[in-house]
Design an enzyme around this catalytic site. Structure first.
Site, PDB file in Angstrom:
ATOM      1  N   ILE A   1      86.919  10.538   0.823  1.00 12.70           N
ATOM      2  CA  ILE A   1      86.238  10.853   2.220  1.00 12.70           C
ATOM      3  C   ILE A   1      85.992   9.248   2.423  1.00 12.70           C
ATOM      4  O   ILE A   1      85.886   9.106   3.837  1.00 12.70           O
ATOM      5  CB  ILE A   1      84.837  11.443   1.728  1.00 12.70           C
ATOM      6  CG1 ILE A   1      85.425  13.331   1.508  1.00 12.70           C
ATOM      7  CG2 ILE A   1      84.202  11.525   3.030  1.00 12.70           C
ATOM      8  CD1 ILE A   1      84.176  13.808   1.116  1.00 12.70           C
ATOM      9  N   CYS A   2      85.505   8.300   1.654  1.00 18.06           N
ATOM     10  CA  CYS A   2      84.995   7.064   2.107  1.00 18.06           C
ATOM     11  C   CYS A   2      85.941   6.273   3.138  1.00 18.06           C
ATOM     12  O   CYS A   2      85.378   5.871   4.244  1.00 18.06           O
ATOM     13  CB  CYS A   2      84.694   6.341   0.988  1.00 18.06           C
ATOM     14  SG  CYS A   2      83.509   6.950  -0.175  1.00 18.06           S
ATOM     15  N   PRO A   3      87.452   6.499   2.857  1.00 19.96           N
ATOM     16  CA  PRO A   3      88.161   5.689   3.886  1.00 19.96           C
ATOM     17  C   PRO A   3      88.072   6.409   5.145  1.00 19.96           C
ATOM     18  O   PRO A   3      88.199   5.446   6.196  1.00 19.96           O
ATOM     19  CB  PRO A   3      89.726   5.632   3.138  1.00 19.96           C
ATOM     20  CG  PRO A   3      89.535   6.631   2.087  1.00 19.96           C
ATOM     21  CD  PRO A   3      88.156   6.766   1.773  1.00 19.96           C
TER      22      PRO A   3
ATOM     23  N   GLU B   1      85.660   7.700   6.751  1.00 21.62           N
ATOM     24  CA  GLU B   1      84.388   7.188   7.159  1.00 21.62           C
ATOM     25  C   GLU B   1      84.269   5.873   7.937  1.00 21.62           C
ATOM     26  O   GLU B   1      83.970   5.572   8.842  1.00 21.62           O
ATOM     27  CB  GLU B   1      83.194   7.320   6.280  1.00 21.62           C
ATOM     28  CG  GLU B   1      82.827   8.531   5.936  1.00 21.62           C
ATOM     29  CD  GLU B   1      81.684   8.779   5.227  1.00 21.62           C
ATOM     30  OE1 GLU B   1      80.713   9.536   5.593  1.00 21.62           O
ATOM     31  OE2 GLU B   1      81.496   8.248   4.259  1.00 21.62           O
ATOM     32  N   LEU B   2      84.874   5.037   6.933  1.00 22.25           N
ATOM     33  CA  LEU B   2      84.844   3.476   7.183  1.00 22.25           C
ATOM     34  C   LEU B   2      86.006   3.122   8.366  1.00 22.25           C
ATOM     35  O   LEU B   2      85.656   2.390   9.046  1.00 22.25           O
ATOM     36  CB  LEU B   2      85.364   2.739   6.026  1.00 22.25           C
ATOM     37  CG  LEU B   2      84.138   2.669   4.745  1.00 22.25           C
ATOM     38  CD1 LEU B   2      84.487   1.692   3.754  1.00 22.25           C
ATOM     39  CD2 LEU B   2      82.676   2.650   5.219  1.00 22.25           C
TER      40      LEU B   2
END
Length: 199
Positions: A68-70, A72-73
């Protein structure tokens, strides 16, 4: 929850989160912590006071090289110019080191788009101050914080790591916070966006 001399610990869905007694709250001035960032292909030490005079958006996330993190960033990276137009700097924060940030930046097409500073918090000191640290995992919950040019915390949101954020909503909140700061006596209603009626 249990209490000792230094901190209190409580559980959310069986995840222990430790918060210091002096955890930053809305309306507080944030502590002037020093930390390392990976930015523009370099790593260096900075303090929050280095960003005085700017709005600061802190995006806490669990870890590099995740799922998920990439997304969002990358979404924040796509809106970075709009954040800068509002006088804001974005700082993403995880418990990874600057070396891991560099490796991720070098190898992920999504993270290659990131032009804002990526802060390293391997000790968890920043995460603890903002109440996002997961003790058993050594990771952070997803947390979004908006800090005004005087270093005062104006908005905070923390949620489960399985739920991705919306960068457009963070930008909207920033614009609302900025409008209220610049227009004393006016407040922003639900879903307010620039150009809409205020109260």
């Amino acid at each position: 929850f249990s209490i000792n001399k230094f901190q209190y610990v409580y559980k959310i869905d069986n995840i222990r989160i430790t918060r210091g007694f002096k955890m930053v709250k809305i309306g507080d001035k944030i502590p002037d912590l020093e930390f390392e960032i990976y930015h523009n292909d370099q790593d260096k030490k900075v303090k929050f006071s280095d960003y005085k005079g700017k709005w600061v958006i802190l995006l806490f996330y669990p870890a590099d090289f995740t799922f998920i993190c990439p997304t969002e960033l990358e979404e924040a990276a796509n809106l970075y110019d709009q954040f800068k137009k509002e006088g804001a700097e974005i700082i993403s924060i995880s418990t990874d080191t600057v070396f891991v940030h560099k490796a991720w930046h070098d190898n992920s097409p999504a993270i290659k788009k990131v032009k804002y500073p990526m802060a390293a918090d391997p000790s968890g000191k920043i995460c603890r101050e903002f109440g996002t640290y997961i003790e058993e995992e050594g990771l952070s919950l997803r947390g979004s914080f908006i800090i005004d040019p005087d270093g005062i915390l104006k908005a905070a949101e923390i949620h489960d790591n399985s739920i991705g954020r919306c960068a457009e909503e963070i930008l909207r909140k920033l614009q609302a916070a900025k409008f209220v700061r610049e227009n004393k006596g006016e407040v922003c209603p639900a879903s307010w966006k620039p150009g809409k009626k205020t109260l």
